[in-house]
Write a protein that holds these residues in place. Structure first.
Motif, PDB file in Angstrom:
ATOM      1  N   LEU A  27       0.874  -0.946   0.047  1.00 55.26           N
ATOM      2  CA  LEU A  27       0.106  -0.246  -0.139  1.00 55.26           C
ATOM      3  C   LEU A  27       1.367   1.436   0.176  1.00 55.26           C
ATOM      4  O   LEU A  27       1.689   1.416   0.640  1.00 55.26           O
ATOM      5  N   PHE A  28       1.077   2.087  -1.238  1.00 58.80           N
ATOM      6  CA  PHE A  28       1.779   2.739  -1.119  1.00 58.80           C
ATOM      7  C   PHE A  28       0.378   4.310  -1.431  1.00 58.80           C
ATOM      8  O   PHE A  28      -0.698   4.289  -1.690  1.00 58.80           O
ATOM      9  N   SER A  29       1.526   5.608  -1.594  1.00 58.90           N
ATOM     10  CA  SER A  29       1.078   6.892  -1.457  1.00 58.90           C
ATOM     11  C   SER A  29       1.050   7.438  -2.396  1.00 58.90           C
ATOM     12  O   SER A  29       3.043   7.494  -3.358  1.00 58.90           O
ATOM     13  N   ILE A  30       0.300   7.715  -3.734  1.00 62.75           N
ATOM     14  CA  ILE A  30       1.013   8.381  -4.951  1.00 62.75           C
ATOM     15  C   ILE A  30       1.252  10.407  -4.497  1.00 62.75           C
ATOM     16  O   ILE A  30       0.071  11.111  -6.108  1.00 62.75           O
ATOM     17  N   LYS A  31       0.851  11.079  -3.394  1.00 68.83           N
ATOM     18  CA  LYS A  31       0.416  12.080  -3.413  1.00 68.83           C
ATOM     19  C   LYS A  31       1.895  12.825  -4.844  1.00 68.83           C
ATOM     20  O   LYS A  31       1.457  13.797  -5.470  1.00 68.83           O
ATOM     21  N   ASP A  32       3.155  12.217  -4.726  1.00 67.91           N
ATOM     22  CA  ASP A  32       3.997  13.150  -5.604  1.00 67.91           C
ATOM     23  C   ASP A  32       3.703  11.775  -6.277  1.00 67.91           C
ATOM     24  O   ASP A  32       4.612  10.705  -6.467  1.00 67.91           O
ATOM     25  N   PRO A  33       3.545  11.916  -7.806  1.00 66.52           N
ATOM     26  CA  PRO A  33       3.033  10.696  -8.856  1.00 66.52           C
ATOM     27  C   PRO A  33       4.775  10.220  -8.553  1.00 66.52           C
ATOM     28  O   PRO A  33       4.871   8.604  -9.233  1.00 66.52           O
ATOM     29  N   GLU A  34       5.800  10.821  -8.791  1.00 70.75           N
ATOM     30  CA  GLU A  34       7.137  10.881  -9.315  1.00 70.75           C
ATOM     31  C   GLU A  34       7.640  10.011  -8.360  1.00 70.75           C
ATOM     32  O   GLU A  34       8.937   9.817  -8.623  1.00 70.75           O
ATOM     33  N   ASN A  35       7.686  10.236  -7.172  1.00 74.63           N
ATOM     34  CA  ASN A  35       8.032   9.605  -6.118  1.00 74.63           C
ATOM     35  C   ASN A  35       7.135   8.441  -4.791  1.00 74.63           C
ATOM     36  O   ASN A  35       6.386   9.459  -3.856  1.00 74.63           O
ATOM     37  N   PRO A  36       6.727   7.598  -5.277  1.00 73.32           N
ATOM     38  CA  PRO A  36       5.672   7.062  -4.665  1.00 73.32           C
ATOM     39  C   PRO A  36       6.457   6.452  -3.368  1.00 73.32           C
ATOM     40  O   PRO A  36       7.588   6.229  -3.634  1.00 73.32           O
ATOM     41  N   LYS A  37       5.882   6.218  -2.019  1.00 76.52           N
ATOM     42  CA  LYS A  37       5.914   6.400  -0.685  1.00 76.52           C
ATOM     43  C   LYS A  37       5.192   4.677  -0.138  1.00 76.52           C
ATOM     44  O   LYS A  37       3.735   5.412   0.264  1.00 76.52           O
ATOM     45  N   ILE A  38       5.918   4.113   0.481  1.00 78.50           N
ATOM     46  CA  ILE A  38       5.254   2.899   0.728  1.00 78.50           C
ATOM     47  C   ILE A  38       4.620   3.240   2.043  1.00 78.50           C
ATOM     48  O   ILE A  38       5.471   4.210   3.299  1.00 78.50           O
ATOM     49  N   ILE A  39       3.727   2.982   2.716  1.00 75.86           N
ATOM     50  CA  ILE A  39       2.793   3.144   3.543  1.00 75.86           C
ATOM     51  C   ILE A  39       2.692   1.699   4.576  1.00 75.86           C
ATOM     52  O   ILE A  39       2.779   1.976   5.517  1.00 75.86           O
TER      53      ILE A  39
END
Length: 496
Positions: free
Chosen positions: A295-307
């Motif tokens: 599950l990860f965040s794509i608020k910044d689509p170039e830099n997805p962040k793992i949740i």
């Protein structure tokens, strides 16, 4: 016109009926190059079925436990409206995308465009020959995106197979201009590490971001070296797709991911992702990554962040795909046990292996967690000659309920309700009988998606199917209309 046998077979759970007509569309538009599909890009029939297994399959047909060879059966709440067989493209049929009154169907040999204004009579608008498995497909505006995950001699549609050990070999993403549906034009290509098995788009006004999923690096492959612990992010300018380029390769598994066997016997080692589904309205993505679920965040689509990240080292062999519910408080992950080449829907395998895993999403923000709730697997019996596996599906948009339609290869199409995530249940189905009782054969629905009131399926061997679901539990979905649908880019069905 191709007639299909009508049956009155009774199944274990639901009474069934079958009647359908096949429609062959005749309009054909040549692709951008005249190429000959390579032997490695076509369907194969697998052997290894014992005499006793062949006898069991024939006995199951005779007793009515399973339908006969190529016989269609379905629940009473599903109507089979049409079937369009393969035409110029004879490879395996793969994924689907939709836009307005058109459906775009991937095939190992290229892609096909259907006019679906009359769902009872889909009409072929164009067929583009461009070999390069598996040709996973998406559309956005005037652009069509196509994945190439087989080592090719170059990036053209006239390419031939070439060993991945050769540096000059090419794999990656292709981009077509589909402003003229009858004559798609190949406009761009971007090579990516380990090719593009699948891809997921995040459309924006000026650009389209493409998440490329690929896996299985090898030290002998110059362009696919281990560790391969992330995804390629491509930025495609809508007005200048020829300037498409990779803008990042985010590492998703800094610890290397699931080690697989021998630490976790029967589980795939994580060397990349198989498929990613994004929910742009919630800035969320779910990744099905071989031995891991993400599950990860794509608020910044170039830099997805793992949740959060989960594993199932008891019943999951290969995390294949993911689907959010509309409220983004659940995720369904699928397990491709057997790699899409084995009979896994039988008593020997059981109900928990090769199943869907239903997870609740608990918490808020970056503290959200994936919490396992249950497994779902079709319990309709399948012959040991039938490749049956959990595959691609989509949400059926009904407010207050979580219902999806899903492809199961030769297990057919299942409509199931997971509103109670601890007690999912099937509410409708459609399937064909075995292709053969003498050999294990790759066939059946690759994808089954709900779009603007109908279920569309791309059957690997039999062609393009259109179904109508008539059920009070799903009828409200008929009012929901979308201008475009790429299932791995899940829309906000009710917030538009």
């Amino acid at each position: 016109m191709t007639s299909l046998h009508t049956t009155s077979v009774r199944r274990r759970r639901l009474g069934v009926a079958a009647a359908a007509a096949g429609l062959i569309a005749t309009l054909f538009t040549a692709g951008p190059a005249a190429a000959t599909p390579d032997p490695g890009d076509t369907a194969t029939t697998r052997s290894g079925v014992s005499v006793s297994e062949q006898a069991e399959a024939r006995a199951a047909i005779e007793s009515g436990e399973i339908p006969g060879v190529d016989e269609i059966v379905h629940s009473a709440n599903i109507e089979h409206l049409a079937n369009v067989p393969k035409d110029a493209l004879q490879g395996l049929n793969t994924d689907l995308a939709f836009q307005g009154s058109y459906a775009y169907a991937g095939n190992y040999d290229g892609f096909r465009i259907f006019d679906i204004r009359n769902p009872k009579k889909p009409r072929t608008v164009a067929q583009v020959l461009c070999p390069g498995s598996q040709n996973d497909i998406s559309v956005s505006g005037n652009l069509l995106f196509l994945s190439t995950d087989s080592s090719r001699s170059d990036n053209s549609c006239a390419s031939t197979t070439q060993p991945a050990t050769e540096k000059s070999s090419w794999e990656g993403m292709k981009v077509f201009d589909i402003s003229d549906k009858r004559n798609p034009k190949y406009v761009a290509a971007v090579e990516t590490a380990c090719g593009s098995h699948t891809h997921t788009i995040i459309p924006e006004r000026k650009n389209v971001y493409v998440y490329v999923s690929s896996y299985s690096p090898n030290e002998t492959f110059p362009d696919c070296q281990p560790p391969h612990d992330g995804i390629s992010v491509i930025k495609v300018p809508r007005n200048a797709p020829e300037d498409s380029r990779i803008v990042n390769f985010p590492v998703l598994f800094p610890d290397g991911g699931n080690p697989g066997a021998p630490t976790n016997p029967g589980v795939s080692k994580t060397t990349g992702c198989h498929d990613i589904t994004v929910l742009p309205s919630k800035d969320l993505a779910a990744g099905a990554c071989m031995g891991d679920g993400l599950l990860f965040s794509i608020k910044d689509p170039e830099n997805p962040k793992i949740i959060d990240r989960v594993q199932d080292n008891v019943n999951f062999a290969f995390w294949h795909s993911a689907t959010f519910n509309q409220d983004a408080d659940k995720v369904v992950f699928t397990d491709e046990l057997g790699g899409g080449g084995a009979a896994t829907c039988n008593d020997e395998i059981g109900p928990n292996r090769g199943a869907d895993g239903v997870y609740d999403i608990k918490g808020r923000g970056d503290h959200r967690k994936l919490v396992f709730r249950s497994y779902f697997k079709i319990d309709r019996p399948q012959a040991d000659t039938e490749v049956c596996v959990a595959h691609n599906g989509s949400i059926i948009p009904v407010k207050g309920r979580d219902i999806m339609v899903q492809a199961w290869y030769q297990g057919g199409i299942s409509v199931w309700d997971f509103t109670d995530s601890a007690k999912p249940k099937e509410i409708a189905y459609f399937e064909r009988g075995p292709v053969s009782t003498e050999a294990v054969t790759t066939a059946g629905p690759w994808s089954a998606y709900y779009y603007n009131g109908y279920i569309y399926s791309n059957d690997i061997a039999k062609g393009f199917d259109v179904l109508k679901l008539n059920d009070r539990r799903t009828d409200p979905a008929k009012k929901v209309r979308l201008p475009e649908l790429n299932v791995q880019t899940q829309p906000d069905y009710f917030g538009r």
